[in-house]
Design an enzyme around this catalytic site. Structure first.
Site, short mmCIF file in Angstrom:
data_model
loop_
_atom_site.label_atom_id
_atom_site.label_comp_id
_atom_site.label_asym_id
_atom_site.label_seq_id
_atom_site.Cartn_x
_atom_site.Cartn_y
_atom_site.Cartn_z
CD GLU A 142 -3.10 -0.68 0.09
OE1 GLU A 142 -3.07 0.45 -0.45
OE2 GLU A 142 -3.93 -1.55 -0.21
CG ASP A 338 -6.04 -6.89 -7.49
OD1 ASP A 338 -4.98 -7.17 -6.91
OD2 ASP A 338 -6.84 -6.06 -7.03
CD GLU A 443 -14.52 -5.63 -0.77
OE1 GLU A 443 -13.30 -5.88 -0.67
OE2 GLU A 443 -14.96 -4.55 -1.23
CD GLU A 464 -10.44 -1.64 -7.86
OE1 GLU A 464 -9.34 -1.53 -7.30
OE2 GLU A 464 -11.52 -1.23 -7.34
#
Length: 979
Positions: A142, A338, A443, A464
């Site tokens: 992150e 991802d 989610e 996204e």
């Protein structure tokens, strides 16, 4: 959509961005985030270090300000105000974190009661400190994508390497690459998480001040403080012993940063995305600074993930940084996995023509991994989406294969960027319909129940879906995606607006909001929506190899060195992507005119929504909704069949009819139950084997059935005219898995046949199962090595020495290594168990000749151990001393003369001839050899495709196996092998 309307929506996205950004800067900066409902700064949770939901991203380094610098730069192309704000924010970030300078509070624009001028001192930093010398343990992934990527992208905009900032707006100071200095400082603090890992996989977290723990999982905290790598230069901007006047006027808040953070037990598990998604930022940092350690460590981490892929080319979601072992069997394209796929493709683009020549290697990774996803995860009925599977078998995983998550919505956008536009279009229809149903993406959504999965119904503002919509519009220019973008804007404004920013949804069904605005709200979601409607942005022109990072930061490698063509061995890609749009658009949009557009709507149960709209809601004026209302209407004002709900009715194709919903023909084939007794007469007429039930077990590559077929239950589906066994007695199979019927399970003589299960001999193809000689020798050496005894005293002495020297992890590794060669207690005099390892089997298809010279191949499975390769085509008699008389198999190149002529020259002791066709690489391209002359010695012959290098290696053993096909009601079963 008219150009003026697109500009209106672009400005609407800009105003929405500013709503969050202005409130953060006025009420929360320099804290990490702002609470959009209570209007208070949002801090790192120092009282609970295990609160990774907050602490992973928030490191007390003005996260939102840094993460949105590139957004300001992107919007600055059409707004001088955004350009001014970009330079002002850069100045503030540099002042606080690089020069550590105090500043007078501006009571007009700042909330002086909640701020401190000595922000650096606020983190217990000395005056001599600069950079991110902060006592905060953050997640490497992150912090890399949000903070490091934000600094690098802003630096590239500031130095005009990326076009967007207007030349007419200049900073009120001289920019001296301080953002790059800060990025380098942060990179040095993150680097040990990669370089000190024994596997190359990065440790998931690191303390920015103290580094890695002394011992992983040891609560003794950290070994030594890592003060700033860059001491502040002299002369200092203030007197060393003095205190700035403003510091006397302001009191330091009680938190955060007032006390040392409490140590917590380390977690060594990292996710696939976290380990593999550092290569863009770290490589850019290396190229900008000349320090290659970053790109080397990130490439090593990426390769460490790639090397751990399964035989199917799939990955698990979590992997341990110390052991290198996967922590779970579930693979997918969503959370945890991802951006590994994303960075494989984008690294190829970013490194295009780079002097290191690695672009083609990353393309190979992308090509193989995306093909694995396409083969094992892609579902196409009734619409296209991607399922979670067991990464080792490709089979569905109970529970995990019934849901999809919102993070996977990025996948259609990545496919569009890579040129797979048709697949991307079909996949994006699913997410568009799902958004239309919930006015957000939950989610997790369960496709079996049609509802939110496991209570995971929150939407924190993830970007996204907006990103994929933007990517698909840039690839197709289909106005459909503009209306999808408008739908997203409308839904976010009426559901997520807060007094001081944008609030995530805790429940997409009830509209309950979270009092948190994550930095990607501004850095990605509103930025992608802005760019969707900005047709003339400079980044949309030209062909420079820039990319968005997974956090939405544009980056490009510097052009200081001449770009050269890649030295890779992989074929060059075409210079253009296929355009899916027909030459004549049927209506206004190729997407709206698709015959399968309703399939996604049906799959997401959009048609089950109420058909009567509330009287207070006007579907014609959704922008007039009261965005201040606490409980605004939460489901889509849709006609319940077509989407996006913002699509004007007059743009729906008149009299349109969708194609029939596709459906799979599925059924179970149940074999007779075991009989108590079988007479010899009944046994001879029963094809299902012995009286006992069949034994079903999972093996490598599928499921094996032995003993008999009795009591076996097979689930089958008809896929494109071929049956596929999907499960055996409740055990699911992956798309590429095989059901193996062991020998003598059923009667293959043909004397008796069951119309529902027929076994037919293949008279055209056979299988050649080979083991290479070097694999056999390696397995033998491994077996011999395991028999070498290790003296216990030697093992103990080595372990004690390593322990005294402090190399406890090496001691553990030594014990694990030695355990491979000894039995458990070391005191047993019995021989160690034999090795279960064996040489790998390789299967190749061979085509059987036809004609009077074709010798019959037995239905048994002959094994040959002496294989000889002939270098010439055998068009002349073979000398007797050129082939050993022990040879059983002769491999002969095709060409130069007829097959029958070659066969006449083969010595009589040869039992099998393999004709090697080097002009073909697949068995489907083979043509059956014609043997038009008598075969004097009855030598068997087959021909194989030899276009690759498989037949250049020495073959140690070869098994010839006849093929049998299985038919159920005149339809062939594609994934069954009769041994």
């Amino acid at each position: 959509m008219t150009p003026s309307r697109k500009l209106e929506l672009r400005e609407e996205a800009r105003v929405s961005f500013r709503h969050g950004w202005e409130n953060y800067m006025m009420r929360a900066f320099p804290q990490d985030e702002i609470k959009p409902l209570s209007c208070a700064p949002h801090y790192r949770d120092r009282d609970n270090p295990n609160n990774i939901g907050r602490n992973d991203a928030m490191g007390e380094f003005s996260l939102t300000a840094i993460d949105t610098l590139s957004s300001l730069a992107l919007m600055a192309d059409s707004s001088d105000l955004d350009a001014e704000r970009f330079w002002e924010t850069v100045g503030e970030v540099v002042r606080i974190y690089w020069y550590n300078e105090p500043k007078e509070c501006d009571a007009v624009t700042e909330n002086c009661g909640e701020k401190t001028s000595s922000w650096g001192r606020f983190h217990n930093r000395s005056r001599e400190s600069r950079g991110f010398d902060i006592d905060a343990k953050v997640q490497v992934f992150e912090t890399t994508i949000r903070t490091l990527g934000g600094l690098l992208s802003a630096h590239l905009f500031a130095t005009r390497s990326l076009a967007s900032l207007p030349a007419g707006v200049q900073p009120k100071y001289e920019y001296r690459d301080e953002l790059l200095d800060l990025a380098y400082d942060l990179g040095l603090r993150l680097l040990p998480a990669l370089t000190e890992s024994p596997t190359g996989l990065p440790y998931p977290r690191i303390n920015l001040r103290y580094g890695l723990p002394h011992k992983i999982k040891n609560p003794a905290y950290y070994r030594f403080p890592r003060r700033a790598p860059h001491p502040h230069p002299d002369p200092r901007p203030w007197a060393p012993a003095g205190e700035h006047q403003s510091e006397k006027q302001w009191g330091n808040p009680t938190k955060p940063g007032s006390v040392k953070e409490i140590a917590s037990e380390e977690i060594t598990e990292t996710c696939t995305a976290g380990a593999g998604s550092l290569v863009l930022e770290f490589t850019t940092l290396s190229r900008l600074t000349g320090d290659l350690r970053f790109q080397e460590a990130a490439k090593r981490a990426f390769e460490a993930v790639w090397d751990r892929r399964s035989d199917l080319g799939l990955f698990g979601g979590g992997v341990d940084a110390e052991s290198g072992l996967w922590n779970g069997p579930v693979g997918g394209v969503g959370a945890g996995m991802d951006s590994f796929f994303e960075y494989a493709f984008k690294a190829f683009v970013l490194f295009a023509g780079d002097e290191f020549g690695e672009d083609s290697w990353f393309w190979k990774v992308w090509e193989k991994s995306s093909e694995a996803v396409r083969t094992h995860m892609r579902m196409e009925i009734p619409t296209m989406w991607w399922s979670n599977v067991h990464f080792g078998t490709g089979a569905p995983v109970q529970g995990a294969s019934s849901w999809t998550d919102s993070l996977s919505a990025f996948w259609p956008g990545l496919l569009a960027a890579s040129g797979e536009v048709e697949e991307a279009t079909r996949g994006n229809l699913f997410y568009s319909a799902l958004w239309s149903r919930f006015s957000a993406l939950p989610e997790r959504w369960n496709f079996r129940t049609g509802s939110v999965e496991g209570g995971l119904g929150w939407y924190p503002g993830r970007p996204e879906f907006a990103e994929s919509t933007y990517m698909l519009y840039r690839a197709t220019k289909d106005p459909w995606y503009l209306y999808v973008g408008e739908m997203i804007i409308r839904d976010l404004k009426r559901r997520c607006w807060g007094k001081c920013g944008w609030a995530g949804l805790q429940d997409v069904k009830t509209g309950e909001r979270q009092d948190r605005m994550e930095s990607f709200w501004l850095g990605e979601t509103w930025t992608y929506l802005f760019l969707l409607f900005d047709e003339d942005h400079p980044l949309h022109k030209g062909d420079d190899p820039w990319v968005f990072t997974t956090e939405g930061h544009p980056i490009i490698l510097p052009k200081s060195k001449q770009r050269i063509r890649s030295s890779g061995t992989y074929p060059a890609l075409p210079l253009s992507c296929p355009n899916p749009a027909p030459t004549s658009i049927p209506f206004f949009s190729t997407t709206a005119s698709r015959p399968d557009v309703f399939h996604a709507s049906h799959f997401t149960r959009l048609h089950t929504l109420p058909k009567t709209l509330p009287t207070e809601l006007s579907p014609l004026q959704p922008s007039d909704l009261d965005i201040y209302a606490e409980n605004s209407y939460f489901w889509s004002p849709s006609n319940s069949t077509f989407y996006p709900w913002t699509l004007p009715p007059y743009l729906v194709p008149p009299g349109s009819i969708c194609s029939p919903l596709p459906a799979l023909e599925s059924f179970d084939l149940i074999f007779p139950q075991p009989k108590a007794q079988l007479s010899s007469a009944s046994g001879s007429s029963d094809i299902f084997g012995a009286a006992t039930a069949g034994m079903v077990k999972r093996v490598q590559g599928g499921i094996s059935i032995s003993g008999s077929m009795r009591g076996v239950r097979m689930g089958m589906t008809n896929e494109h005219g071929v049956l596929r066994i999907t499960n055996i007695g409740g055990t699911s199979l992956g798309k590429s898995e095989i059901v193996f019927l062991e020998d003598n399970v059923i009667d293959k003589s043909g004397a008796t046949m069951d119309p529902n299960f027929q076994i037919v001999l293949d008279h055209e193809y056979v299988d050649l199962i080979i083991q290479y000689a070097d694999d056999i020798r390696a397995a033998k050496r491994e077996e011999e090595l395991k028999q070498v005894p290790i003296i216990p005293e030697t093992k103990t002495a080595l372990g004690e020495l390593l322990s005294r020297l402090g190399f406890t992890s090496l001691e553990t590794q030594l014990n694990d290594l030695l355990s491979l060669y000894n039995d458990g207690d070391g005191g047993d005099d019995e021989a160690a168990p034999t090795s279960t390892s064996s040489p790998r089997l390789h299967a190749f298809a061979g085509i059987i000749p036809t004609g009077i010279g074709a010798a019959g191949i037995p239905t048994t499975t002959p094994v040959f151990a002496d294989i000889h390769i002939l270098k010439y085509p055998a068009c002349a008699p073979i000398q007797s001393n050129s082939i050993p008389k022990t040879a059983q198999v002769l491999i002969v190149p095709r060409g130069a003369c007829a097959f029958s002529q070659k066969l006449q020259h083969i010595p009589s002791f040869i039992r099998l001839v393999i004709f090697l066709d080097k002009s073909t690489s697949t068995p489907q391209d083979l043509v059956r050899p014609l043997l038009d002359k008598e075969n004097e010695y009855g030598i068997m012959a087959v021909m194989v495709a030899g276009g690759g290098k498989e037949w250049e290696r020495e073959v140690g053993s070869l098994t010839l196996r006849r093929r049998w096909s299985v038919w159920v009601k005149d339809t062939r079963v594609g994934n069954i092998v009769v041994l």
